[in-house]
Each structure stands twice: as structure tokens, then as C-alpha cells.
Enzyme design. Structure first.
Site, short mmCIF file in Angstrom:
data_model
loop_
_atom_site.label_atom_id
_atom_site.label_comp_id
_atom_site.label_asym_id
_atom_site.label_seq_id
_atom_site.Cartn_x
_atom_site.Cartn_y
_atom_site.Cartn_z
N ASP A 136 0.83 -1.21 0.00
CA ASP A 136 0.00 0.00 0.00
C ASP A 136 0.87 1.26 0.00
O ASP A 136 0.40 2.36 0.24
CB ASP A 136 -0.93 0.01 1.22
CG ASP A 136 -0.16 -0.08 2.54
OD1 ASP A 136 1.09 -0.14 2.52
OD2 ASP A 136 -0.81 -0.09 3.61
N GLU A 143 2.03 4.16 7.40
CA GLU A 143 0.93 3.71 6.55
C GLU A 143 0.33 4.89 5.78
O GLU A 143 0.61 6.04 6.11
CB GLU A 143 -0.14 3.07 7.44
CG GLU A 143 0.36 1.92 8.31
CD GLU A 143 0.48 0.60 7.54
OE1 GLU A 143 0.30 0.60 6.31
OE2 GLU A 143 0.76 -0.42 8.19
#
Ligand code: F6R
Length: 241
Positions: A136, A143
């Protein structure tokens, strides 16, 4: 950004190990920022081989790892401390006192994170930071949508990272939910950054991160702005660029 293409995982690992070797030879007391995960394993294996041959000496090298699970002690076989010792440190002549990872057993997040930033600062910063790439776009445990200006901090793992990391655990329930990680700021302050990426399942994110806009939605995209960023890819990961 400099892109180095390799035909397969073995060649990618050798090329990355070459760059790390050059760093260690040019500056024997350098500070290496290191990563866990599957991708750098071949790089570590290659460095170990060259060390055994007598071509590399880690006696003066210091290391700082990117991240560690929170709530896990270093003796735990799932800790990144354990992983790094199993796969690299136990096989080279690095001094134990020169090895640094965030202390996963300490639940005082503020103390761990501030302490870790101080360690990096006192070492004079990172000469070369090795990175892998999450599917991702994460780097370390940064993140999507993380603030670019953070130093070391505590994060809750996303579902996709828990899913990706469960292969290292007995079951998904055993994957810790939190981790300490260097922030994007800490990573970007490294003087040189080397990323290794392989496999067809990373081809999409490679295109997005390095040929798309720089955005916190894809944390690795910030690396486009680093003055000395080297990306070493195998053919499959480079399929869309
Ligand atoms: C490892 C780390 C992670 C990994 C990433 C890719 O310390 O911080 O960001 O680099 O999840 O992992 P692999 O290489 O297993 O695909």
C-alpha cells in the site's frame, strides 16, 4: 531518484549489497538504517557471504532499525530484534552495543520514541537507510495518510499490514496491533536511501509511488524528493514503468 534494474531477486540483492558494501568500505564507522521483511533477506545473505570471505568488516558499523512491534520483547522470535539477529547480526562481526532497535518491550511510547530519535541524533544521523516497500506504499510502519513531518512514533497497524505480516506468525490473531516506527522525517533525513523491491505484486505500487504525485496517501512517494534515493528493482516489480 536513480533506478537500477535487476533481472531477478538474486541480482537485485547483489546490487543492493554492493551499494551497502561501498558505504561500509568508504566509511567503516558508518550508521546503517536497516529494515526487516522478506525483501532485504537476500541482501543480508549476500553481505554475510562477503563478510565471510573477508571482504567486509562491520566492527565499526552502527545500525538503527526502522521499526519494532510494540508489546513484544526482544527474546520473542517474532520480534524484529530477533529477526535481525537471526538473519544478519549473528553472522557478522558487528558489536552488540552498536545495534539499535526501538524497545518493543517498553510500553511507554513517548519514552521509546523520543529516546530513539535522540539515539539517531547522537550518532550523527543515518548514512544509508535500507527500505522495503509495502503493497500500500508504506515504508517502515508509515501507513497511508501518515504525516510527513513525524519522527519516531507509535502506530496502529492497518488491516492490510496485519494481513501481509501474518505469514511470520502462527495465526493472524498473534500479529501485534501496534508498532514503533521511524517517521517519514527520520527516514528522509538519512543521507542516502536505498530501496529494494521485487515481485509482480509490487509493480502497481512502484508505478504509483515513483511515477505518480507525491502524497501522504502513498508514503513512499516522498522519496521522489530525496536528493540521493536509489531504487533497486527486479524485472517483475519494474513491469509497469
Ligand atoms: C520492515 C518494514 C516494512 C517492510 C515492508 C515490505 O522493517 O518496515 O515497511 O519493508 O512491509 O515488506 P516485505 O519486504 O516483506 O514485502
Amino acid at each position: 531518484m536513480k533506478i537500477i534494474r535487476a533481472k531477478d531477486y538474486t541480482e537485485m540483492s547483489r546490487k543492493a549489497a554492493n551499494i551497502i558494501s561501498a558505504q561500509v568500505i568508504m566509511k567503516p564507522n558508518c550508521v546503517l538504517g536497516l529494515a526487516t521483511g522478506g525483501t532485504p533477506l537476500g541482501t543480508y545473505a549476500q553481505l554475510i557471504e562477503w563478510y565471510r570471505k573477508g571482504d567486509l568488516d562491520f566492527a565499526e558499523v552502527t545500525t538503527v532499525n526502522l521499526d519494532e512491534y510494540r508489546g513484544i520483547s526482544k527474546e520473542n522470535p517474532q520480534s524484529y530484534w530477533y529477526f535481525m539477529h537471526q538473519n544478519f547480526f549473528n553472522h557478522i562481526n558487528i558489536q552488540p552495543a552498536h545495534v539499535h532497535l526501538p524497545d518493543g518491550a517498553n510500553l511507554d511510547a513517548q519514552a521509546v520514541c523520543e529516546g530513539y530519535d535522540s539515539v539517531i541524533h547522537e550518532l550523527g544521523g543515518i548514512d544509508l537507510q535500507l527500505l522495503g516497500l509495502g503493497r500500500d506504499g508504506h515504508i517502515g510502519f508509515n501507513e497511508p495518510n501518515v504525516a510527513f513531518e513525524l519522527g519516531t512514533h507509535c502506530v496502529e497497524l492497518t488491516e492490510s499490514t496485519i494481513e501481509a505480516n501474518k505469514r511470520f506468525f502462527e495465526s493472524k490473531e498473534d500479529v501485534p496491533r501496534e508498532a514503533y516506527t521511524m517517521g517519514i522525517k527520520s527516514i528522509m533525513q538519512a543521507r542516502k536511501i536505498l530501496m529494494v523491491v521485487n515481485g509482480a505484486d509490487k509493480a502497481d505500487i512502484v508505478k504509483k509511488a515513483f511515477f505518480g504525485p507525491v502524497t501522504p496517501e502513498v508514503p513512499a512517494s516522498i522519496l521522489q524528493m530525496h536528493p540521493d534515493f536509489i531504487l533497486v528493482l527486479d524485472q517483475e516489480a519494474a513491469a509497469q514503468i
